[in-house]
Scaffold this active site. Sequence first.
Site, short mmCIF file in Angstrom:
data_model
loop_
_atom_site.label_atom_id
_atom_site.label_comp_id
_atom_site.label_asym_id
_atom_site.label_seq_id
_atom_site.Cartn_x
_atom_site.Cartn_y
_atom_site.Cartn_z
N LYS A 92 19.48 -30.50 -7.84
CA LYS A 92 18.64 -30.68 -9.03
C LYS A 92 19.58 -30.80 -10.22
O LYS A 92 20.72 -30.31 -10.17
CB LYS A 92 17.74 -29.44 -9.21
N GLY A 192 -6.24 -27.14 -13.48
CA GLY A 192 -5.26 -28.11 -14.00
C GLY A 192 -5.54 -29.49 -13.45
O GLY A 192 -5.25 -29.77 -12.29
N VAL A 193 -6.15 -30.34 -14.31
CA VAL A 193 -6.42 -31.70 -13.86
C VAL A 193 -5.51 -32.68 -14.60
O VAL A 193 -5.95 -33.53 -15.36
CB VAL A 193 -7.93 -32.09 -13.98
N GLY A 194 -4.22 -32.51 -14.35
CA GLY A 194 -3.21 -33.42 -14.89
C GLY A 194 -2.97 -34.53 -13.88
O GLY A 194 -3.90 -34.96 -13.19
N VAL A 196 -1.42 -34.62 -10.91
CA VAL A 196 -1.72 -34.32 -9.51
C VAL A 196 -3.17 -33.87 -9.35
O VAL A 196 -3.90 -34.35 -8.48
CB VAL A 196 -0.77 -33.22 -8.95
P1 NAD Z 1 0.71 -32.28 -15.49
O1 NAD Z 1 1.48 -31.76 -16.64
O2 NAD Z 1 0.37 -33.73 -15.43
O3 NAD Z 1 -0.66 -31.47 -15.30
C1 NAD Z 1 -0.78 -30.10 -15.50
C2 NAD Z 1 -2.17 -29.87 -16.06
O4 NAD Z 1 -2.39 -28.46 -16.16
C3 NAD Z 1 -2.38 -30.43 -17.46
O5 NAD Z 1 -3.58 -31.15 -17.53
C4 NAD Z 1 -2.42 -29.18 -18.33
O6 NAD Z 1 -3.22 -29.35 -19.51
C5 NAD Z 1 -3.02 -28.19 -17.39
N1 NAD Z 1 -2.82 -26.79 -17.76
C6 NAD Z 1 -1.78 -26.21 -18.39
N2 NAD Z 1 -2.00 -24.90 -18.57
C7 NAD Z 1 -3.22 -24.64 -18.02
C8 NAD Z 1 -4.01 -23.48 -17.89
N3 NAD Z 1 -3.60 -22.30 -18.37
N4 NAD Z 1 -5.21 -23.59 -17.26
C9 NAD Z 1 -5.66 -24.75 -16.79
N5 NAD Z 1 -4.94 -25.90 -16.89
C10 NAD Z 1 -3.75 -25.83 -17.50
O7 NAD Z 1 1.56 -31.85 -14.20
P2 NAD Z 1 1.44 -32.42 -12.72
O8 NAD Z 1 2.48 -33.45 -12.51
O9 NAD Z 1 0.02 -32.71 -12.42
O10 NAD Z 1 1.90 -31.14 -11.88
C11 NAD Z 1 1.05 -30.02 -11.69
C12 NAD Z 1 1.81 -28.94 -10.95
O11 NAD Z 1 2.26 -29.46 -9.69
C13 NAD Z 1 3.08 -28.44 -11.67
O12 NAD Z 1 3.25 -27.08 -11.36
C14 NAD Z 1 4.19 -29.26 -11.00
O13 NAD Z 1 5.43 -28.57 -11.07
C15 NAD Z 1 3.67 -29.33 -9.59
N6 NAD Z 1 4.19 -30.49 -8.84
C16 NAD Z 1 3.98 -31.76 -9.29
C17 NAD Z 1 4.47 -32.84 -8.56
C18 NAD Z 1 4.22 -34.26 -9.00
O14 NAD Z 1 4.41 -35.19 -8.19
N7 NAD Z 1 3.79 -34.50 -10.23
C19 NAD Z 1 5.19 -32.63 -7.36
C20 NAD Z 1 5.37 -31.30 -6.91
C21 NAD Z 1 4.86 -30.23 -7.67
#
Ligand code: NAD
Length: 364
Positions: A92, A192-194, A196
Amino acid sequence: MIEATAVETSTDWDLFSKLGKYDHEQILVCNDNTTGLKAIIAVHNTILGPGLGGTRMWNYKSEQEAIRDVLRLSRGMTYKAAISGLNLGGAKAVIIGDADKQKSEALMRRFGKFVNNLGGKYITAEDVGTTTQDMEYVNMETDYVVGLPVSRGGGGDPSPLTAYGVYMGMKASAKKQFGTDNLSGKKVGVMGVGKVGMHLVELLSKENAEVYVSDINEANLEEASKTYGAKVVEDIVSIEQDIFAPCALGGILNDENIAKLKCAVIAGAANNQLDKESVHGPLLKEKGIAYAPDFLINAGGLINVYEEWNGYNRENAMHDTERIYQTTLDIYSYAEAHDMHTQAAATKLAEERLSLMRHVQSRI
Ligand code: NAD
C-alpha cells in the site's frame, strides 16, 4: 496469530520493531521538494506475487500516523489477496497532504517514478484521495499501475465488483443461517449508500429483498429510495433485520452497537468492521450472529484490478468474484469445526495459504 486488521494505538514505538512485529519486507520513503511529494510505500509480503494496493492521499496529522496507516493497510492487503486465492502480495502507499489542494500531475508522475523504482515489487491503484485520472498520470511513468479508466483498457471503478462480492458473501451467509441463499423478502439494512452501498442496494432490490438504508448524505438517501424503493431509517443498527450490511465506516461493530443489534447476519463492505477483533469477533459468535469477514467479502474490487493486471476481462472478474460465495461457506465450516470466530478463521486460512505457498516456492 496476529489480528489481520489490528490497529496499533501505542505512541511509544520504533520503526524496525513495527516492521518486525508485522513482518513487513520493505518500506520506501519518497520525498521530492519541487512537487511537494511526501509518500511512503510499504511492501508487506510478496510470497504470493507482487504487492498490490492502492495509494491513499490523506492529510495525516503526523508522520507517525501515516506510517502506522500504511503498515496496517499493506498488511491487510496480504490477507485479502491470500484468502481470495489471488497470486498477489500485500502492499500500500500513502501520500501525505490535502488531495484537494496539493495534488497535481507533477506530484503523481513523480510518485509514479518512485513506484517504477521498485521494479514491480509494488503495483499501485487508486484509493481514498486518488482517482483513475491520477493513475493515468502515474501510468505515464510506470507500467506498475492498475485501476485505469475503461477507455485506457482498465477495469474502471471497482465499486460494482466490490458490491457484487459483498452480495455473494451475504448470500452464502444467508444459506448458513436461514438454509437458503434466496434474499427475496429478507429485511436487509445497508448503512452507507455511497459507491459500494448503492450498487448493493440495486442488487438487493432486484432480488426483492426489503431494503432499509441510512446515510449522512441526503442526496444518496434520496437516490436509494427513489431509484430502488429503499426505506430510509435513522438508526439502522437498532432495527429488527435479518441482515445488517455496514458499508460506511470501520469500527462499527463495537460494544455499544453489538448490544443493539437484532439481526442474524452481518455482511457488508466497510473495512475493519470489528472494533477489536479479539473481543468483538467472539462476541458476535456468542450471540449467534453469522459475521462474513469483511476482508474476504469486500475483495471484489481487488479481484477486479487483479484481472486488469492480467489483461482485463469483465466476465472473468465477475466469475472470480463469485468464488467469494464458496469461500465464505468454507470459512463458516472451518470456524465451526475449530470453535473459532469467523474473522479468526479467515485469518488462519489466509496464513495457511501463505505458509504453503512459501513452502512451494522454496522447492525447485
Ligand atoms: P463512499 O465514500 O462512496 O461511501 C460511503 C458512504 O457512507 C457515503 O455515502 C457516506 O455519506 C456514508 N456515511 C459516512 N458516515 C456515515 C454514517 N455515520 N452513517 C451512515 N452512512 C455514513 O465509500 P465506498 O467506496 O462506497 O466504500 C464504503 C466502504 O467500503 C468503506 O469502508 C471502504 O473502505 C470499503 N471498501 C470499498 C471498496 C470499493 O471498491 N470502493 C473496496 C473495499 C472496501
